[in-house]
Motif scaffolding. Structure first.
Motif, PDB file in Angstrom:
ATOM      1  N   LEU A 170     -94.715  68.007 -51.729  1.00 42.62           N
ATOM      2  CA  LEU A 170     -94.229  68.925 -52.891  1.00 42.62           C
ATOM      3  C   LEU A 170     -92.705  69.018 -52.944  1.00 42.62           C
ATOM      4  O   LEU A 170     -92.202  69.664 -53.917  1.00 42.62           O
ATOM      5  CB  LEU A 170     -95.116  70.149 -52.919  1.00 42.62           C
ATOM      6  N   ALA A 171     -92.101  68.683 -51.783  1.00 36.54           N
ATOM      7  CA  ALA A 171     -90.794  69.070 -51.809  1.00 36.54           C
ATOM      8  C   ALA A 171     -89.879  68.437 -53.008  1.00 36.54           C
ATOM      9  O   ALA A 171     -88.907  69.078 -53.443  1.00 36.54           O
ATOM     10  CB  ALA A 171     -90.120  68.964 -50.339  1.00 36.54           C
ATOM     11  N   PRO A 172     -90.127  67.061 -52.919  1.00 35.86           N
ATOM     12  CA  PRO A 172     -89.548  66.446 -54.203  1.00 35.86           C
ATOM     13  C   PRO A 172     -89.727  67.191 -55.599  1.00 35.86           C
ATOM     14  O   PRO A 172     -88.847  66.939 -56.637  1.00 35.86           O
ATOM     15  CB  PRO A 172     -89.894  64.791 -54.189  1.00 35.86           C
ATOM     16  N   SER A 173     -90.595  67.774 -55.803  1.00 36.09           N
ATOM     17  CA  SER A 173     -91.021  68.595 -56.792  1.00 36.09           C
ATOM     18  C   SER A 173     -90.458  70.186 -57.032  1.00 36.09           C
ATOM     19  O   SER A 173     -90.886  70.798 -57.850  1.00 36.09           O
ATOM     20  CB  SER A 173     -92.511  68.577 -57.002  1.00 36.09           C
ATOM     21  N   GLY A 174     -89.706  70.241 -56.008  1.00 30.36           N
ATOM     22  CA  GLY A 174     -89.071  71.734 -56.062  1.00 30.36           C
ATOM     23  C   GLY A 174     -89.903  72.850 -55.382  1.00 30.36           C
ATOM     24  O   GLY A 174     -89.665  73.918 -55.838  1.00 30.36           O
TER      25      GLY A 174
END
Ligand code: NAP
Length: 244
Positions: A170-174
């Motif tokens: 989920l990190a790339p989705s902030g």
């Protein structure tokens, strides 16, 4: 955008202190409970009297349809969930050879499947907004072995795996995903151990006392805050220096 927190298992103990802390710091809070409607509504009434936004909602986190309904109720009242605190949990002791199918399945259903249900229910909005925060409650027994608590310990180890892997996804989705691993905290959950054992556990804790629900609420509030904006996939142990 309004800050909206959903705290599972918030009628008592750690969840209750966490919901109260978040509400008093400006979140609109969904206080989830399973059986103790009286405790949940006592808390929301108290918070509303202080000018906070709080709503008690029943759901067994083990049941997806109930979780979905709870999230819809929360969204209708306050708007989409921006902070999810997965706290609801069950614990108990048994020799491994005495662990029944029912016990094993229920512990995993509540402690682990419950997190999948809540996360999958709130994620669509977080993904759309490209922001959001999830804090899962594990345990020091998710970091160390626990005799006579194999089932519980397995669920708490799994929560750490869920946290670390989901954080990467989920990190790339902030969206940040972190975990708090409490030590021995003075709540209803540990009362079955008896006063003598609790005293011994306090002595096993370097700071010389059991933790309070507020100690854990503070750790959750930190991980939820912008101050923790560069922290994801981590386990914050809040155990007073417990020596397993
Ligand atoms: P607690 O005092 O026993 O409270 C448990 C809470 O979870 C209650 O609000 C209860 O609701 C709720 N709950 C139980 N089953 C549920 C279900 N199926 N669906 C929704 N809610 C449910 O426990 P606690 O000590 O505050 O523990 C909270 C979390 O911290 C748990 O995940 C626990 O494993 C973890 N933890 C606790 C300690 C400790 O020493 N206390 C240490 C490490 C980790 P009702 O009131 O409606 O029954």
């Amino acid at each position: 955008m309004r800050q909206v927190a959903l705290v599972t298992g918030a009628s008592r103990g750690i969840g209750r202190a966490t919901a109260a802390r978040l509400a008093r710091s400006g979140y609109a809070v969904c206080v989830n409970y399973y059986e103790r409607q009286d405790k949940a509504e006592e808390l929301t009434a108290q918070l509303r009297a202080e000018g906070c936004a709080a709503l008690a909602v029943r759901a067994d986190v083990a049941v997806r349809a109930e979780v979905d309904a709870m999230v819809r109720t929360t969204e209708d009242a306050f708007g989409p969930v921006t902070l999810l605190v997965n706290n609801a949990g069950v614990a108990g002791q048994a020799l491994f050879q005495d662990v029944t199918d029912a016990m094993w399945e229920r512990y995993f259903a509540v402690n682990l499947n419950g997190m999948r249900h809540t996360i999958q229910a709130v994620l669509p909005h977080m993904l759309h907004e490209k922001r959001g925060c999830i804090v899962n409650i594990s345990s020091i027994w998710g970091q160390h072995g626990a005799s006579c608590e194999v089932t519980y310990s397995c669920t708490k180890h799994a929560i750490i795996g869920l946290t670390r892997s989901l954080a990467m996804e989920l990190a790339p989705s902030g969206i940040r995903v972190n975990c708090v691993a409490p030590g021995v905290i003075d709540t209803d959950m540990v009362q079955v151990l008896g006063q003598e054992t609790l005293r011994a556990l306090a002595e096993q804790t370097a700071l010389g006392r059991l933790g309070t629900p507020e100690d854990i609420a503070a750790a959750v509030a930190f991980l939820a805050s912008d101050e923790a904006g560069f922290i994801t996939g981590q386990v914050l142990t809040a155990d007073g220096g417990f020596l397993p």
